[in-house]
Scaffold this active site. Structure first.
Site, PDB file in Angstrom:
ATOM      1  CG  HIS A 118      16.422 -48.062  35.060  1.00 18.51           C
ATOM      2  ND1 HIS A 118      17.206 -46.946  35.190  1.00 18.51           N
ATOM      3  CD2 HIS A 118      15.604 -48.067  36.149  1.00 18.51           C
ATOM      4  CE1 HIS A 118      16.869 -46.290  36.290  1.00 18.51           C
ATOM      5  NE2 HIS A 118      15.907 -46.953  36.897  1.00 18.51           N
ATOM      6  CE  LYS A 160      12.114 -33.863  41.666  1.00 17.00           C
ATOM      7  NZ  LYS A 160      11.377 -35.078  42.060  1.00 17.00           N
ATOM      8  NE  ARG A 210      15.948 -49.737  43.319  1.00 15.63           N
ATOM      9  CZ  ARG A 210      16.105 -48.437  43.188  1.00 15.63           C
ATOM     10  NH1 ARG A 210      17.286 -47.950  42.891  1.00 15.63           N
ATOM     11  NH2 ARG A 210      15.089 -47.627  43.374  1.00 15.63           N
ATOM     12  CB  SER A 215      18.955 -42.746  38.950  1.00 19.49           C
ATOM     13  OG  SER A 215      18.440 -43.738  38.095  1.00 19.49           O
TER      14      SER A 215
HETATM   15  P1  ADP Z   1      11.391 -43.454  40.155  1.00 16.19           P
HETATM   16  O1  ADP Z   1      11.823 -42.035  40.181  1.00 16.19           O
HETATM   17  O2  ADP Z   1      10.001 -43.667  39.664  1.00 16.19           O
HETATM   18  O3  ADP Z   1      11.741 -44.288  41.355  1.00 16.19           O
HETATM   19  P2  ADP Z   1      13.623 -44.601  38.778  1.00 16.19           P
HETATM   20  O4  ADP Z   1      14.061 -44.036  37.462  1.00 16.19           O
HETATM   21  O5  ADP Z   1      14.560 -44.444  39.916  1.00 16.19           O
HETATM   22  O6  ADP Z   1      12.225 -43.991  38.973  1.00 16.19           O
HETATM   23  O7  ADP Z   1      13.272 -46.149  38.638  1.00 16.19           O
HETATM   24  C1  ADP Z   1      12.270 -46.630  37.797  1.00 16.19           C
HETATM   25  C2  ADP Z   1      11.974 -48.079  38.129  1.00 16.19           C
HETATM   26  O8  ADP Z   1      13.162 -48.865  37.982  1.00 16.19           O
HETATM   27  C3  ADP Z   1      11.504 -48.332  39.549  1.00 16.19           C
HETATM   28  O9  ADP Z   1      10.544 -49.360  39.528  1.00 16.19           O
HETATM   29  C4  ADP Z   1      12.743 -48.799  40.276  1.00 16.19           C
HETATM   30  O10 ADP Z   1      12.439 -49.655  41.361  1.00 16.19           O
HETATM   31  C5  ADP Z   1      13.428 -49.580  39.172  1.00 16.19           C
HETATM   32  N1  ADP Z   1      14.871 -49.627  39.374  1.00 16.19           N
HETATM   33  C6  ADP Z   1      15.699 -48.628  39.706  1.00 16.19           C
HETATM   34  N2  ADP Z   1      16.984 -49.050  39.814  1.00 16.19           N
HETATM   35  C7  ADP Z   1      16.956 -50.388  39.554  1.00 16.19           C
HETATM   36  C8  ADP Z   1      17.950 -51.416  39.538  1.00 16.19           C
HETATM   37  N3  ADP Z   1      19.228 -51.181  39.840  1.00 16.19           N
HETATM   38  N4  ADP Z   1      17.543 -52.653  39.208  1.00 16.19           N
HETATM   39  C9  ADP Z   1      16.242 -52.893  38.918  1.00 16.19           C
HETATM   40  N5  ADP Z   1      15.257 -51.984  38.961  1.00 16.19           N
HETATM   41  C10 ADP Z   1      15.601 -50.740  39.262  1.00 16.19           C
END
Ligand code: ADP
Length: 153
Positions: free
Chosen positions: A21, A45, A93, A131
């Site tokens: 992120h 949640k 990704r 995450s």
């Molecule tokens: P959500 O629950 O909306 O998927 P996340 O917190 O998992 O939220 O992710 C938010 C954003 O960050 C999404 O657009 C996701 O694709 C992107 N993202 C998650 N992990 C990575 C990563 N390792 N590299 C780049 N972007 C990421």
């Protein structure tokens, strides 16, 4: 007339906010005047990392940069509009992300006219970080700090 500030709203669960992120935000800062990171939360949640702590950790990460952190619930497009953001920011990704993002971005542009979603392709070395995996590792006692841009305190 002055050109409007380019403000990107970056929504996600960020449970936790990872180096993946962080990379998206750092790269977005080259394109936008300001990035607002929106931690979406749903009262029904439970989160793994508390939202107050996550907000502080993200703020620390971007200290001195034009980055704001807000917690929100409700529709992403509406909060983006309330925050005067003219762009949504998302990371891509893989094809699974693409399939989902494809429809959600159409819906968001339908809900708020002109709200464009900008996608940044993940840096390859960070693509495997998710995450969900970090939560699982942490739950079983693994040190996950190498995947995070801040220290857990
Ligand atoms: P959500 O629950 O909306 O998927 P996340 O917190 O998992 O939220 O992710 C938010 C954003 O960050 C999404 O657009 C996701 O694709 C992107 N993202 C998650 N992990 C990575 C990563 N390792 N590299 C780049 N972007 C990421």
């Amino acid at each position: 007339m002055a050109t409007p500030k380019k403000i990107a709203f970056f929504p996600g669960s960020f449970d936790p906010f990872t180096k993946g992120h962080e990379d998206i935000v750092q790269r977005a800062l080259l394109l936008f005047d300001e990035v607002i990171i929106g931690i979406g939360h749903n009262a029904n949640k439970a989160r793994y990392f508390p939202i107050e702590k996550m907000t502080q950790w993200i703020e620390q990460t971007f200290e001195g940069k034009p980055v704001k952190v807000v917690a929100y619930n409700g529709l992403t497009a509406n909060i983006a509009r309330e925050m005067n953001a003219n762009f949504l920011l998302r990371g891509l990704r893989n094809t699974t992300d693409f399939e989902y993002e494809n429809s959600i971005s159409q819906v968001n542009r339908y809900l708020v006219q002109g709200l464009e979603t900008i996608f940044l392709i993940t840096s390859p070395h960070l693509a495997p970080i998710s995450s969900t995996i970090i939560r699982d590792l942490h739950r079983y006692g693994t040190n996950v700090e190498e995947f995070l841009p801040y220290s857990l305190d």
